[in-house]
Design a protein around this motif. Structure first.
Motif, mmCIF file in Angstrom:
data_model
loop_
_atom_site.group_PDB
_atom_site.id
_atom_site.type_symbol
_atom_site.label_atom_id
_atom_site.label_comp_id
_atom_site.label_asym_id
_atom_site.label_seq_id
_atom_site.Cartn_x
_atom_site.Cartn_y
_atom_site.Cartn_z
ATOM 1 N N ALA A 141 -6.278 0.343 -8.106
ATOM 2 C CA ALA A 141 -6.742 -0.772 -7.785
ATOM 3 C C ALA A 141 -7.583 -1.570 -9.094
ATOM 4 O O ALA A 141 -7.776 -2.620 -9.360
ATOM 5 C CB ALA A 141 -7.360 -0.769 -6.697
ATOM 6 N N LEU B 26 0.342 -0.198 0.316
ATOM 7 C CA LEU B 26 -0.849 0.327 -0.114
ATOM 8 C C LEU B 26 -1.069 1.423 0.944
ATOM 9 O O LEU B 26 -0.495 1.663 1.984
ATOM 10 C CB LEU B 26 -1.732 -0.879 0.473
ATOM 11 C CG LEU B 26 -1.497 -2.234 -0.362
ATOM 12 C CD1 LEU B 26 -2.593 -3.267 0.495
ATOM 13 C CD2 LEU B 26 -2.123 -2.161 -1.633
ATOM 14 N N PRO B 27 -2.169 2.132 0.564
ATOM 15 C CA PRO B 27 -2.948 2.157 -0.706
ATOM 16 C C PRO B 27 -2.189 2.417 -2.104
ATOM 17 O O PRO B 27 -1.139 3.581 -2.012
ATOM 18 C CB PRO B 27 -4.028 3.089 -0.539
ATOM 19 C CG PRO B 27 -3.599 3.981 0.541
ATOM 20 C CD PRO B 27 -2.509 3.368 1.503
ATOM 21 N N TYR C 207 -8.708 -2.371 -1.564
ATOM 22 C CA TYR C 207 -8.913 -1.230 -0.659
ATOM 23 C C TYR C 207 -9.056 -1.502 0.668
ATOM 24 O O TYR C 207 -8.534 -0.826 1.627
ATOM 25 C CB TYR C 207 -10.402 -1.206 -1.217
ATOM 26 C CG TYR C 207 -10.777 -0.406 -2.464
ATOM 27 C CD1 TYR C 207 -9.829 0.185 -3.234
ATOM 28 C CD2 TYR C 207 -12.101 -0.581 -3.038
ATOM 29 C CE1 TYR C 207 -10.189 0.825 -4.453
ATOM 30 C CE2 TYR C 207 -12.348 -0.110 -4.407
ATOM 31 C CZ TYR C 207 -11.486 0.491 -5.116
ATOM 32 O OH TYR C 207 -11.790 1.146 -6.279
ATOM 33 N N VAL D 37 -4.949 6.579 -6.336
ATOM 34 C CA VAL D 37 -6.441 6.612 -6.488
ATOM 35 C C VAL D 37 -6.619 5.934 -7.963
ATOM 36 O O VAL D 37 -6.201 6.584 -9.148
ATOM 37 C CB VAL D 37 -7.004 7.884 -6.483
ATOM 38 C CG1 VAL D 37 -8.517 7.794 -7.141
ATOM 39 C CG2 VAL D 37 -7.146 8.400 -4.970
ATOM 40 N N GLU E 35 -9.260 4.483 -1.482
ATOM 41 C CA GLU E 35 -7.873 4.663 -1.520
ATOM 42 C C GLU E 35 -7.204 5.924 -0.982
ATOM 43 O O GLU E 35 -6.192 5.823 -0.074
ATOM 44 C CB GLU E 35 -7.333 4.871 -3.066
ATOM 45 C CG GLU E 35 -7.918 3.738 -4.044
ATOM 46 C CD GLU E 35 -9.306 4.196 -4.756
ATOM 47 O OE1 GLU E 35 -10.209 4.569 -3.952
ATOM 48 O OE2 GLU E 35 -9.415 4.112 -5.950
#
Ligand SMILES: C[S@@+](CC[C@H](N)C(=O)[O-])C[C@H]1O[C@@H](n2cnc3c(N)ncnc32)[C@H](O)[C@@H]1O
Length: 267
Positions: free
Chosen positions: A261, A254-255, A187, A258, A160
């Motif tokens: 996902a 995105l991302p 990712y 952290v 990430e």
């Protein structure tokens, strides 16, 4: 890079990995193993030089030697490791070879599939990445002693984070045994350039995972372009090799932060 420059002696390998014994090296790096792996790969249409076969075996010996002091793999048996690490990783090579640009091996662990791919795909540069620093340091040591340092570098980071710092840099992202496919797609999307690809290897793809991956792919601008089921040698089961291309723009920003996902997956 000239592939004849790859490889190392036992003494060089043991200097890099002191826990590697002569007995283990001789068990892994020998003509019989080389012939066997060459035959297996040829059956998948993967043509290799003697140098590449020997370097593949050296990479495996280094990893198994290091594994005696640092947990890199649960597969300690050499016969199993030949199939489940070397052959299994090599199955990524044909699709990787179809894309130009640097390759990111996401969640490389002890260097798989990234290290075998760097040996088999001499036209590509590789970044082998994992969030666990000790694993990454070991993998960089393997790449250096194998003479791959000019094309192989490492990064201890999270996918990430690289999604921001290395946005759109890669022709291909590879991943084996890292996360469910919908998470991998999230990712990979910011990391690959337009019409670059995620190549993912799966032992088993359930209908549920497949449906969630289809939905996630639409949301992150990726599209499934190939799905191949291949039998591993010696009855070790089969592998699905999935290739998703970056065909459009993500509908989500995105991302994401952290951990999101995985904790709140797109589906
Ligand atoms: C089961 S291991 C597989 C290692 C290797 N790919 C293989 O097939 O042998 C999964 C690895 O993915 C790494 N990983 C999982 N999520 C990650 C993330 N978001 N960013 C970086 N590495 C990650 C873990 O640290 C672990 O080393």
């Amino acid at each position: 890079m000239d592939v004849t420059m790859m490889g190392c002696t036992f003494d060089q390998a043991q200097t890099a990995v002191p826990s590697l014994t002569r007995e283990l090296w001789d068990d892994v790096v020998n003509e019989d193993r080389s012939h066997q792996v060459g035959q297996w790969l040829e059956a998948y249409g993967i043509v290799t030089s003697d140098e590449q076969l020997r370097t593949l075996l050296e990479a495996l010996a280094l990893m198994l030697g290091q594994n005696r002091v640092l947990n890199l793999t649960a597969i300690r048996d050499v016969d199993k490791a030949l199939v489940l690490h070397l052959v299994d990783s090599a199955l990524f090579a044909p699709p990787v070879g179809e894309y130009a640009g640097p390759v990111l091996d996401l969640g490389t662990g002890g260097g798989f599939p990234g290290l075998p791919l760097a040996i088999l795909c001499p036209e590509h540069e590789f970044l082998l990445m994992d969030s666990v620093k000790k694993k990454v340091a070991a993998v960089q040591k393997f790449a250096d002693v194998l003479g791959l340092a000019a094309r192989v570098s490492t990064s201890s980071d999270r996918a990430e984070v690289l999604g921001s710092t290395m946005r759109g840099r890669f022709g291909v992202v590879t991943a084996r045994a890292v996360a469910p496919t919908n998470v991998l797609l999230e990712y990979a999307s910011p990391l690959v350039k337009s019409f670059g690809a995620l190549v993912a290897g799966k032992a088993e793809l359930s209908h549920e995972e497949e449906d969630q991956a289809s939905s996630a792919a639409r949301q992150v601008g990726m599209e499934l372009v190939s799905r191949e089921t291949l039998d591993l040698p010696d009855g070790f089961g089969h592998r699905e090799i999935l290739v998703y291309e970056k065909a459009g723009k993500p509908r989500v920003s995105l991302p994401r932060a952290v951990g999101m996902a995985k904790s709140n997956p797109l589906h």
